[in-house]
Design a protein around this motif. Sequence first.
Motif, PDB file in Angstrom:
ATOM      1  N   ARG A   1       0.820  -1.197   0.000  1.00  0.00           N
ATOM      2  CA  ARG A   1       0.000   0.000   0.000  1.00  0.00           C
ATOM      3  C   ARG A   1       0.868   1.268   0.000  1.00  0.00           C
ATOM      4  O   ARG A   1       0.660   2.185  -0.780  1.00  0.00           O
ATOM      5  CB  ARG A   1      -0.933  -0.060   1.215  1.00  0.00           C
TER       6      ARG A   1
ATOM      7  N   ARG B   1      -7.427   0.569   7.577  1.00  0.00           N
ATOM      8  CA  ARG B   1      -6.725   0.462   6.299  1.00  0.00           C
ATOM      9  C   ARG B   1      -6.301   1.833   5.760  1.00  0.00           C
ATOM     10  O   ARG B   1      -5.143   2.027   5.380  1.00  0.00           O
ATOM     11  CB  ARG B   1      -7.611  -0.234   5.256  1.00  0.00           C
ATOM     12  N   ASP B   2      -7.257   2.758   5.731  1.00  0.00           N
ATOM     13  CA  ASP B   2      -7.001   4.005   5.014  1.00  0.00           C
ATOM     14  C   ASP B   2      -6.382   5.083   5.888  1.00  0.00           C
ATOM     15  O   ASP B   2      -5.754   6.013   5.371  1.00  0.00           O
ATOM     16  CB  ASP B   2      -8.302   4.533   4.404  1.00  0.00           C
TER      17      ASP B   2
ATOM     18  N   THR C   1      -3.190  -2.606   6.607  1.00  0.00           N
ATOM     19  CA  THR C   1      -3.951  -3.133   5.474  1.00  0.00           C
ATOM     20  C   THR C   1      -4.067  -4.657   5.491  1.00  0.00           C
ATOM     21  O   THR C   1      -4.446  -5.258   4.495  1.00  0.00           O
ATOM     22  CB  THR C   1      -3.318  -2.681   4.150  1.00  0.00           C
TER      23      THR C   1
ATOM     24  N   LYS D   1      -8.756  -7.219   5.155  1.00  0.00           N
ATOM     25  CA  LYS D   1      -9.093  -6.913   3.763  1.00  0.00           C
ATOM     26  C   LYS D   1     -10.553  -6.487   3.615  1.00  0.00           C
ATOM     27  O   LYS D   1     -11.430  -6.955   4.322  1.00  0.00           O
ATOM     28  CB  LYS D   1      -8.844  -8.146   2.888  1.00  0.00           C
TER      29      LYS D   1
END
Lengths: 211, 322
Positions: A20, A81-82, A87, A90
């Motif tokens: 990522r 995640r963001d 990450t 999933k």
Amino acid sequence: MRSPKESQVRKLPESGVSRRGFLQGVSLGGGALGAAVLERPAEAAQSGVVGPGEVSITLWVNGKEHELRVEPRVTLLDALRDRLGLTGAKRVCDRGTCGACTVLVEGKAVYACTTLAIDAQGKNIQTIEGMTRGSELHPVMKAFVNNDAQQCGFCTPGFVVAAKAFIDEHPNPTEEDVMNGLGGNLCRCGTYIGIRKAVVEAAKAMGGRNA
Amino acid sequence: MQAFEYANPKTLQEALGLLGSSWGEADVLAGGTDLLGLMKEYIHTPKRVVNIKGIKELGGIEKTSAGVRIGATVTVAELLSSGLIKSQFPALIQAAQGIASMQIRNMGSIGGDLCQRPRCWYFRSGYGLLAMKDGKSLVANGENRYHAIFGRAPAYFVSASSFGPALIALGAKVKLASQSGTRELPVAEFFVAPATEDDREIALKPNEILTEILVPAETTRNATYEVRQKEALDWPLATASVALKMDGGKVRSAEIVMGHVGPTPVRAPKAARSLTGKTINETVAEKAAATAVKGARPLSQNAYKVQLAKAAVKRALLRAVS
């Protein structure tokens, strides 16, 4: 483990070379990520009404405290995640049906896609990233490797986290117990046979202990 | 999902003050396993979400003089690990075991199970609860293999609740609180078949919160049997819950309730009465099961569910006395 007091704002993966991070690096320059400026930490949502705009929240993930600003509608999965760069969990179905986003909240397996980040405050959140000790793999991870329990690997983090939670509650499972217990996780490659063997092997390796 | 205000009240009174007077203003959040999906699909677009998990009085399972009180925010996993429930209400345990997955059982609450919206794919795709178009039911004329066999126009969806049939069989009540007070309602009356698109499939009003479930103490042999296509991550195709009051080996009175076959759980009083004075065996159970599904009116694609419901009733009866 680090002290939970250690405050980290929008922390990126420690290695700095996650897939990522690499993609962000080449496409966006990663510039936007440094822009977060927190005003007051943890004012949010102990009572009263907050939102719909961004609110400061505090999440305790893998033993570290993270302060971030999110709208109340942001799921725990998207925050991990963001915003936090974790990450491992999933985003696949995003509807609480496939298990790829499984994380532990207070030791219990939950779907991070179906949990609001704001609702996970004050709770002990553990993700796949928190299961290794340095370079030492968790016994469940080792057993997945030994039993070839993955093909494309996309569902694997969710399965590993769910398997840990399952073994914590069922220290001596049979393969049939595993089949029923991990029914909340899907593998489109169909590696279930390897997964069942891996979970039984991991449970034996853990010797009936929680780990 | 659409942006919303979020409230995290610590008392029931505070929470009730945050609700709206009509649907769409506020939604109550417990486990979120249904609500978040509804919001992501824009089926629910509340202006405010009120989290009730922080309200202590809505949790816990306790013995009372009248029976057992189950707080609305008790999770399915908590219910499964309760000795009190295990010893008296196998029908609830068997219903809980069927629920989706470990993760859903850890998150989802018993109150949420009763309040969850139908799984009808027309409803979930935005065609409304009754899925009417140009005055005609899309269900009756469309893809209806998982729909009601005891439906009546205009409601053909099936109630999605796993605990509803078992709670009705056990004679349980729900407690509903609003700012003007509380009311108790038999679970059998909590589920309603909506007549118009503005109605809901439950008796809860927009300004109310389901606070607890009260299961009477009466000793019964009770059981639930589910027939399902998938062992996990799905709702059953047909279920039955039964509760039998016994005189020795003979049935004094019975209650039989089928699930996932109609817009509400469906009681089978005639079949239940037919068991009075009898000893349950394979033949008796089979006969009662046939009576239970006699009034079924399947749609174009779901006649197979009549047989599944019949099998569920028979097996639930046999399981209750085994």
